[in-house]
Design an enzyme around this catalytic site. Structure first.
Site, PDB file in Angstrom:
ATOM      1  N   ARG A  70      45.342  48.271   1.305  1.00  0.00           N
ATOM      2  CA  ARG A  70      45.361  49.014   0.491  1.00  0.00           C
ATOM      3  C   ARG A  70      46.290  47.693  -0.955  1.00  0.00           C
ATOM      4  NH1 ARG A  70      50.423  51.912  -0.131  1.00  0.00           N
ATOM      5  NH2 ARG A  70      51.191  52.039   2.382  1.00  0.00           N
ATOM      6  N   TYR A 123      34.616  64.308 -21.032  1.00  0.00           N
ATOM      7  CA  TYR A 123      33.750  64.821 -19.157  1.00  0.00           C
ATOM      8  C   TYR A 123      34.489  65.545 -19.009  1.00  0.00           C
ATOM      9  CZ  TYR A 123      32.200  63.479 -15.018  1.00  0.00           C
ATOM     10  OH  TYR A 123      32.584  63.487 -13.021  1.00  0.00           O
ATOM     11  N   ASP A 206      36.997  55.449 -22.370  1.00  0.00           N
ATOM     12  CA  ASP A 206      36.114  55.606 -21.293  1.00  0.00           C
ATOM     13  C   ASP A 206      34.780  54.822 -22.053  1.00  0.00           C
ATOM     14  OD1 ASP A 206      33.874  56.683 -19.546  1.00  0.00           O
ATOM     15  OD2 ASP A 206      35.396  58.571 -18.564  1.00  0.00           O
ATOM     16  N   LYS A 231      28.317  55.100 -12.639  1.00  0.00           N
ATOM     17  CA  LYS A 231      26.606  55.049 -12.885  1.00  0.00           C
ATOM     18  C   LYS A 231      26.447  53.552 -13.220  1.00  0.00           C
ATOM     19  CE  LYS A 231      28.223  59.435 -13.238  1.00  0.00           C
ATOM     20  NZ  LYS A 231      29.133  59.788 -13.955  1.00  0.00           N
TER      21      LYS A 231
HETATM   22  C1  LIG Z   1      30.889  60.722 -13.883  1.00  0.00           C
HETATM   23  C2  LIG Z   1      31.276  60.381 -15.206  1.00  0.00           C
HETATM   24  C3  LIG Z   1      33.383  60.235 -15.139  1.00  0.00           C
HETATM   25  C4  LIG Z   1      33.759  60.886 -13.598  1.00  0.00           C
HETATM   26  O1  LIG Z   1      33.625  59.531 -13.161  1.00  0.00           O
HETATM   27  P1  LIG Z   1      33.353  59.976 -11.046  1.00  0.00           P
HETATM   28  O2  LIG Z   1      33.093  58.264 -10.367  1.00  0.00           O
HETATM   29  O3  LIG Z   1      32.219  60.726 -10.501  1.00  0.00           O
HETATM   30  O4  LIG Z   1      35.103  60.099 -10.290  1.00  0.00           O
HETATM   31  C5  LIG Z   1      34.590  59.860 -15.942  1.00  0.00           C
HETATM   32  N1  LIG Z   1      33.532  59.448 -17.342  1.00  0.00           N
HETATM   33  C6  LIG Z   1      32.299  59.777 -17.573  1.00  0.00           C
HETATM   34  C7  LIG Z   1      31.662  59.667 -18.858  1.00  0.00           C
HETATM   35  C8  LIG Z   1      31.307  60.182 -16.428  1.00  0.00           C
HETATM   36  O5  LIG Z   1      30.151  60.345 -16.926  1.00  0.00           O
END
Ligand SMILES: *Cc1c(COP(=O)(O)O)cnc(C)c1O
Length: 419
Positions: A70, A123, A206, A231
Site C-alpha cells: 500500500r 469529465y 487533466d 486512456k
Molecule cells: C476517463 C477519464 C477520466 C476518468 O478516468 P478513469 O480511469 O475512468 O477513472 C478523467 N478524465 C478524463 C478526461 C477522462 O477521459
C-alpha cells in the site's frame, strides 16, 4: 538511473529504473505480486519507517526501502519513474483509476470553506465528484467555460467574491467532446494573482486527452498534471488506472493521502502500464496520423456538418484558440467530433452501421471507438450547457486507433451511406 546521454523518453521506456540483477537477470520487470517485504534486520525496518512516516529526512545515499504494497511496490515505483520522463516531473503517484487520482488531489489540496474553480465542460465523473461529493465536505465549486479568456475568469472570481477562498483552479484541455482549448498559462497568472507566500492557489490540469506526448502542462505553470491512464497511457482498453505528476513537495502530499485512502494501483496494473509505455509513442503517433486522414475525409463528406478537429484550427477563423494551440500542443491529437446533418436518429444510424469502429465510450486505445456524447458520456449535462458547448443530438465523437486509415475511412463512408 539511466545514462543521461539518452534523452528521449521512448528510448528509456524499456529499461529506466529497473535493475535486472535484482530480479535474477530477468530482462523485464517481474510482477511483484506481494503484499509485504522482508526486512534484513530490525534496524533496517526501523529506518524505512522513519523515512516513510517523515520522522527524519532521507540520507544523501539512502534509498527508500520496500515496506508494504500500500506504501510502495517495485511495479509502481518503476512505472512512476518512467512516467516522470514524459512530463519532466520530479515525481509521480499512480492510482487504481483516473477518478481516484482526481479525487485524491482535490481532497488533499482543498479544505472545508475553500472554493475550486473548474473549466466546463469537464469529465462527467469529475463533475459529479465536485458537485455531489466535495459539496458534502463544505468545499464549493464555481465554473468557467472553456472558451472564456483570462479577463472573464477574473470577473467570475470577482462576481462570486471568492478571491480569498479560491484554493484550486482545475482545468481540462482540450475539453471533451468538442476540443475547446483552455489557456494553461493564463490560468497560472490568475492563480498567481490570488496566491500568497503561505497560501498557494494550485493549478491542476487533466491531461488525459493529449498526454503524456503532445501537451506538457507543468511547463506552462501547472502544479499538478493528472491522467486517466486508462486512456492513451494504458492504450489497450484492458486496464483502469490513473496518475498524478508534479514536484516532490506536491506528490509527497498526494502519496501520503494515497497511503491512507489505500487507492494506489496494484502490481498487475503497474506491470500492464509499463508494458503499454514501451509502445506509447508509436501508438499515439500512428493514431494522430490516422485521425488527420479521417478528419479530412469527414470534412469533405456532404452528410457531415462541422468537424471539431484541432488540425483544422486557423489563425483567421479562430485566432484565440489557434494561439493556444501553437503554444501548448505539439499535435492535433487523435480525438475528433463531428456533426451529422440531422439529429439523434441520423447519429444512431451512423453508429449502428459502423463495423470496424466499435460503439463504446472511453478513448485513446488501439481500437477506434465511436459514441454519442449527448445521450452517453454527456447525458447528465443540463440542456442549456449542452447548447453552450455544442453537444447537439447530431454530434458523434470518435477516438481514432491504430487500424489502417483506409479501413477507418471505408467504415465511416459505409456507415454514412446508411444514414
Ligand atoms: C476517463 C477519464 C477520466 C476518468 O478516468 P478513469 O480511469 O475512468 O477513472 C478523467 N478524465 C478524463 C478526461 C477522462 O477521459
Amino acid at each position: 538511473m539511466s545514462d543521461p546521454k539518452f534523452k528521449h523518453p521512448e528510448s528509456l521506456m524499456m529499461s529506466h529504473g529497473y535493475k535486472p540483477e535484482l530480479s535474477e537477470g530477468a530482462i523485464k520487470c517481474p510482477i511483484f505480486q506481494t503484499s509485504t517485504f522482508v526486512f534484513e534486520n530490525a534496524e533496517e525496518g526501523k529506518g524505512f519507517f522513519e523515512i516513510a512516516y517523515g520522522l527524519r529526512e532521507k540520507g544523501p545515499s539512502e534509498e527508500m526501502g520496500l515496506i508494504y504494497s500500500r506504501l510502495n511496490n517495485p511495479d509502481l515505483e518503476i512505472l512512476e519513474n518512467r512516467l516522470c520522463l514524459w512530463d519532466e516531473a520530479d515525481d509521480c503517484a499512480v492510482f487504481e483509476s483516473g477518478m481516484s487520482a482526481i479525487s485524491t488531489v482535490m481532497m488533499e489540496f482543498l479544505n472545508p470553506g475553500d472554493y475550486i474553480l473548474y473549466s466546463n465542460p469537464t469529465y462527467g465523473g469529475t463533475y459529479h465528484f465536485v458537485k455531489n461529493v466535495l459539496s458534502r465536505f463544505g468545499i464549493h465549486a464555481v465554473a468557467f467555460h472553456a472558451h472564456e479568456p483570462e479577463e472573464k475568469i477574473d470577473e467570475i472570481i470577482k462576481a462570486h467574491g471568492i478571491a480569498d477562498k479560491l484554493k484550486m483552479i482545475y482545468i481540462e484541455t482540450p475539453a471533451n467532446p468538442t476540443n475547446q482549448l483552455v489557456d494553461i498559462e493564463a490560468c497560472r497568472k490568475v492563480a498567481d494573482r490570488l496566491s500568497t507566500d503561505e497560501d498557494r492557489v494550485y493549478l491542476a490540469v487533466d491531461n488525459t486527452y493529449m498526454g503524456p506526448l503532445w501537451q506538457h502542462p507543468l511547463k506552462h505553470g501547472a502544479d499538478l498534471v493528472l491522467y486517466s491512464a486508462t486512456k492513451y497511457i494504458g492504450g489497450h482498453s484492458d486496464v483502469i488506472a490513473g496518475a498524478v505528476l508534479g514536484n516532490f513537495e506536491v506528490i509527497k502530499r498526494v502519496k501520503t493521502l494515497r497511503t491512507f485512502l489505500g487507492n494506489m494501483a496494484g502490481p498487475w496494473t503497474g506491470w500492464l502500464l509499463m508494458r503499454s509505455l514501451e509502445t506509447l509513442k508509436i501508438r499515439m503517433t500512428e493514431q494522430a496520423k490516422n485521425a488527420q486522414k479521417v478528419a479530412e475525409f469527414l470534412q469533405s463528406h456532404p452528410k457531415v456538418g462541422k468537424v471539431h478537429y484541432l488540425g483544422f484550427l486557423t489563425e483567421k477563423e479562430d485566432p484565440a484558440n489557434y494561439a493556444i494551440f501553437k503554444r501548448q500542443l505539439s499535435s492535433p491529437g487523435a480525438m475528433i467530433s463531428f456533426e451529422i446533418i440531422g439529429g439523434e436518429k441520423e447519429s444512431f444510424r451512423f453508429l449502428n452501421a459502423l463495423k470496424l469502429i466499435k460503439l463504446a465510450v472511453s478513448l485513446g486505445s488501439t481500437e477506434s471507438l465511436a459514441e454519442h456524447p449527448s445521450t452517453m458520456t454527456h447525458s447528465d449535462v443540463i440542456p442549456e450547457d449542452k447548447v453552450l458547448y455544442g453537444i447537439t443530438d447530431s454530434l458523434v465523437r470518435l477516438s481514432i486507433g491504430v487500424e489502417h486509415y483506409e479501413d477507418l475511412i471505408r467504415d465511416c463512408e459505409d456507415a454514412l451511406a446508411a444514414v
